[in-house]
Write an enzyme that holds these catalytic residues in place. Structure first.
Site, mmCIF file in Angstrom:
data_model
loop_
_atom_site.group_PDB
_atom_site.id
_atom_site.type_symbol
_atom_site.label_atom_id
_atom_site.label_comp_id
_atom_site.label_asym_id
_atom_site.label_seq_id
_atom_site.Cartn_x
_atom_site.Cartn_y
_atom_site.Cartn_z
ATOM 1 N N CYS A 109 -6.249 1.153 32.597
ATOM 2 C CA CYS A 109 -7.034 0.417 33.583
ATOM 3 C C CYS A 109 -6.154 -0.460 34.449
ATOM 4 O O CYS A 109 -6.619 -1.304 35.168
ATOM 5 C CB CYS A 109 -8.101 -0.419 32.878
ATOM 6 S SG CYS A 109 -7.838 -0.596 31.149
ATOM 7 N N HIS A 118 -14.465 5.989 22.508
ATOM 8 C CA HIS A 118 -13.667 7.028 23.186
ATOM 9 C C HIS A 118 -12.191 6.988 22.816
ATOM 10 O O HIS A 118 -11.417 7.867 23.197
ATOM 11 C CB HIS A 118 -13.874 6.984 24.706
ATOM 12 C CG HIS A 118 -13.205 5.853 25.423
ATOM 13 N ND1 HIS A 118 -12.047 6.018 26.127
ATOM 14 C CD2 HIS A 118 -13.534 4.555 25.558
ATOM 15 C CE1 HIS A 118 -11.701 4.864 26.676
ATOM 16 N NE2 HIS A 118 -12.592 3.958 26.341
ATOM 17 N N GLN A 150 -7.613 -0.025 19.852
ATOM 18 C CA GLN A 150 -6.589 1.020 19.700
ATOM 19 C C GLN A 150 -6.352 1.392 18.239
ATOM 20 O O GLN A 150 -5.752 2.415 17.947
ATOM 21 C CB GLN A 150 -5.255 0.560 20.306
ATOM 22 C CG GLN A 150 -5.267 0.435 21.819
ATOM 23 C CD GLN A 150 -5.303 1.784 22.534
ATOM 24 O OE1 GLN A 150 -5.007 2.834 21.947
ATOM 25 N NE2 GLN A 150 -5.691 1.784 23.790
ATOM 26 N N ASN A 190 -2.030 -1.886 23.181
ATOM 27 C CA ASN A 190 -2.280 -0.612 23.848
ATOM 28 C C ASN A 190 -1.092 -0.098 24.653
ATOM 29 O O ASN A 190 -1.026 1.076 24.995
ATOM 30 C CB ASN A 190 -3.499 -0.723 24.775
ATOM 31 C CG ASN A 190 -3.444 -1.927 25.678
ATOM 32 O OD1 ASN A 190 -3.327 -3.058 25.221
ATOM 33 N ND2 ASN A 190 -3.514 -1.691 26.970
ATOM 34 N N SER A 236 -14.177 0.742 20.277
ATOM 35 C CA SER A 236 -14.656 1.597 21.363
ATOM 36 C C SER A 236 -14.528 3.069 20.954
ATOM 37 O O SER A 236 -13.434 3.509 20.563
ATOM 38 C CB SER A 236 -13.813 1.329 22.614
ATOM 39 O OG SER A 236 -14.211 2.166 23.662
ATOM 40 N N THR A 263 -32.263 -0.631 25.685
ATOM 41 C CA THR A 263 -32.519 0.600 24.931
ATOM 42 C C THR A 263 -31.203 1.212 24.455
ATOM 43 O O THR A 263 -30.245 1.337 25.222
ATOM 44 C CB THR A 263 -33.296 1.604 25.823
ATOM 45 O OG1 THR A 263 -34.491 0.959 26.245
ATOM 46 C CG2 THR A 263 -33.631 2.874 25.070
HETATM 47 N N1 PLP Z 1 -9.031 -3.291 24.408
HETATM 48 C C1 PLP Z 1 -7.968 -2.461 24.318
HETATM 49 C C2 PLP Z 1 -6.816 -2.829 23.439
HETATM 50 C C3 PLP Z 1 -7.950 -1.276 25.055
HETATM 51 O O1 PLP Z 1 -6.886 -0.466 24.980
HETATM 52 C C4 PLP Z 1 -9.066 -0.960 25.885
HETATM 53 C C5 PLP Z 1 -9.058 0.256 26.716
HETATM 54 O O2 PLP Z 1 -8.043 0.766 27.103
HETATM 55 C C6 PLP Z 1 -10.154 -1.856 25.916
HETATM 56 C C7 PLP Z 1 -10.096 -3.008 25.168
HETATM 57 C C8 PLP Z 1 -11.369 -1.565 26.749
HETATM 58 O O3 PLP Z 1 -12.164 -0.592 26.101
HETATM 59 P P1 PLP Z 1 -13.284 0.232 26.901
HETATM 60 O O4 PLP Z 1 -12.570 1.226 27.750
HETATM 61 O O5 PLP Z 1 -14.108 0.884 25.840
HETATM 62 O O6 PLP Z 1 -14.073 -0.763 27.679
#
Ligand code: PLP
Length: 382
Positions: A330, A208, A186, A158, A206, A243
């Protein structure tokens, strides 16, 4: 509203309009709980079934191998913490030094009771399949009869975008009887992925990150039947109780299908943008390096400027209405050099001046020009 140039698509992406439209009924009139036996629940139940089929098709899986979760973090934690966790089991876990914290911290939680090995990477961020296989040489001299072997290596990083040799890594793990999980958060929806061809056992995703809604994702399980991590009702084959997020699941399926249907077009567009941005930046005379391997995520540029401050660049670009990041979204509260840049051995004078530009399918050549102009203005004062 102020005009924004959004170049932080690795942090999150814009929700696709069709995905949004498809979500509306499940947030409004069709609000029934999909688990109930009456007629009103039939439609949401069918919508989940269809979404599961669509997602499975996009990654070459079977519908019953897809388990819905709340996103990448949950999928990673589920795979890592619940694989082979019968009482008394001793686990040997191999992962890489450049994983997302969802994987690293899940492993850290286990390393008090199990053996966790953090594999180094080369200067491009690549994990060696040979080194992975070596970790499981324990198989030949087990310390007890109930040892389980697990590995987790991310599909694409990422921060620097490096794409790992996933097929070779999965093979290396299997050679020693280890399960192979990949965090494909990613990668999914941005590069072609077929779980069967690659031979991965577990895969996290994921929504989003591929123009789907936030707070929803999935775990692909090829048939390992990892332990449930939520105790409760019988949703998701009794393995992930709670749910279902019907609207989120439906939106995720629409977004993934749409991205997978236009993979080549998007990849081509992003390659053009990347080339344009890098050419212009090189011509500017600024002293920078680009991090990552030749084979990298389309549109992701990790750039390190000599003797510069990445935080300062981020904030100055922000004042110009340009969104980039210094690394993982994050991780922005930590201002030291990221674990990824440390692991690839980037010189400190470059590492401290790193920004991540992650272009998306909606970005344009004009956006790239504005980013380069902004950087030149900040770093050269003209
Ligand atoms: N793994 C990777 C490589 C990511 O880039 C991210 C989020 O930036 C995650 C896991 C975490 O995903 P989520 O935001 O859906 O919890």
């Amino acid at each position: 509203m102020r005009q924004i140039i959004y170049a932080d698509n690795a942090a999150t992406t814009k929700l696709d309009n069709e995905a949004f439209e498809a979500m509306i009924p499940w947030l409004t009139e069709e609000y029934a709980n999909p688990s109930q036996p009456y007629f009103f629940s039939k439609k949401p139940k069918m919508a989940i079934k269809k979404a599961r089929e669509t997602i499975a098709e996009c990654i070459g899986a079977e519908p019953e191998q897809i388990f819905f979760t709340s996103g990448g973090t949950e999928s990673d934690n589920w795979a890592i913490k619940c694989y082979g966790c019968s009482p008394g089991d001793v686990r040997v876990i191999a992962t890489s030094a450049i994983e997302h914290h969802a994987v690293l911290n899940a492993c850290k939680n286990l390393d008090k009771i199990h053996s966790v090995v953090y594999l180094p990477v080369d200067k491009n961020g690549l994990v060696s399949p040979i080194e992975l296989e070596k970790v499981f040489d324990w198989r030949d001299k087990p310390i007890c009869t109930c040892m389980t072997f697990f590995s987790s290596v991310m599909f694409a990083n990422n921060e620097i975008g490096t794409i790992q040799p996933i097929k070779e890594l999965a093979e290396a793990a299997h050679n020693k009887g280890a399960c192979f999980h990949t965090d494909a958060v990613q990668a999914i929806g941005h590069i072609p992925i077929n779980v069967k061809e690659l031979g991965v056992d577990l895969l996290s995703a994921s929504a989003h990150k591929f123009n789907g809604p936030k707070g929803v994702g999935f775990l692909y399980d090829s048939g390992y039947h990892i332990y449930p991590h939520n105790d409760g009702g019988s949703q998701e084959d009794g393995r992930r109780a709670g749910t279902e997020n019907v609207a989120g699941i439906v939106g995720m399926a629409v977004a993934l299908k749409k991205n997978c249907d236009s993979l080549e077009k998007n990849q081509h567009h992003l390659a053009l943008l990347e080339n344009h941005l890098l050419t212009r930046l090189s011509l500017s005379g600024l002293d920078f390096v680009r991090n990552g391997a030749e084979n990298h995520l389309p549109g992701l540029l990790s750039l390190s400027f000599n003797k510069c401050d990445g935080e300062m660049l981020l904030h100055r670009l922000d004042l110009m209405g340009i969104c980039v990041s210094t690394g993982a979204a994050c991780d922005t509260k930590r201002t030291q050099v990221s674990h990824v840049l440390k692991a690839i051995g980037l010189e400190d004078r470059y590492a401290r001046g790193t920004i991540r530009i992650s272009l998306g399918k909606d970005n344009t050549i004009e956006d790239c020009d504005a980013i380069v102009d902004g950087l030149v203005k900040i770093l050269k004062g003209n």
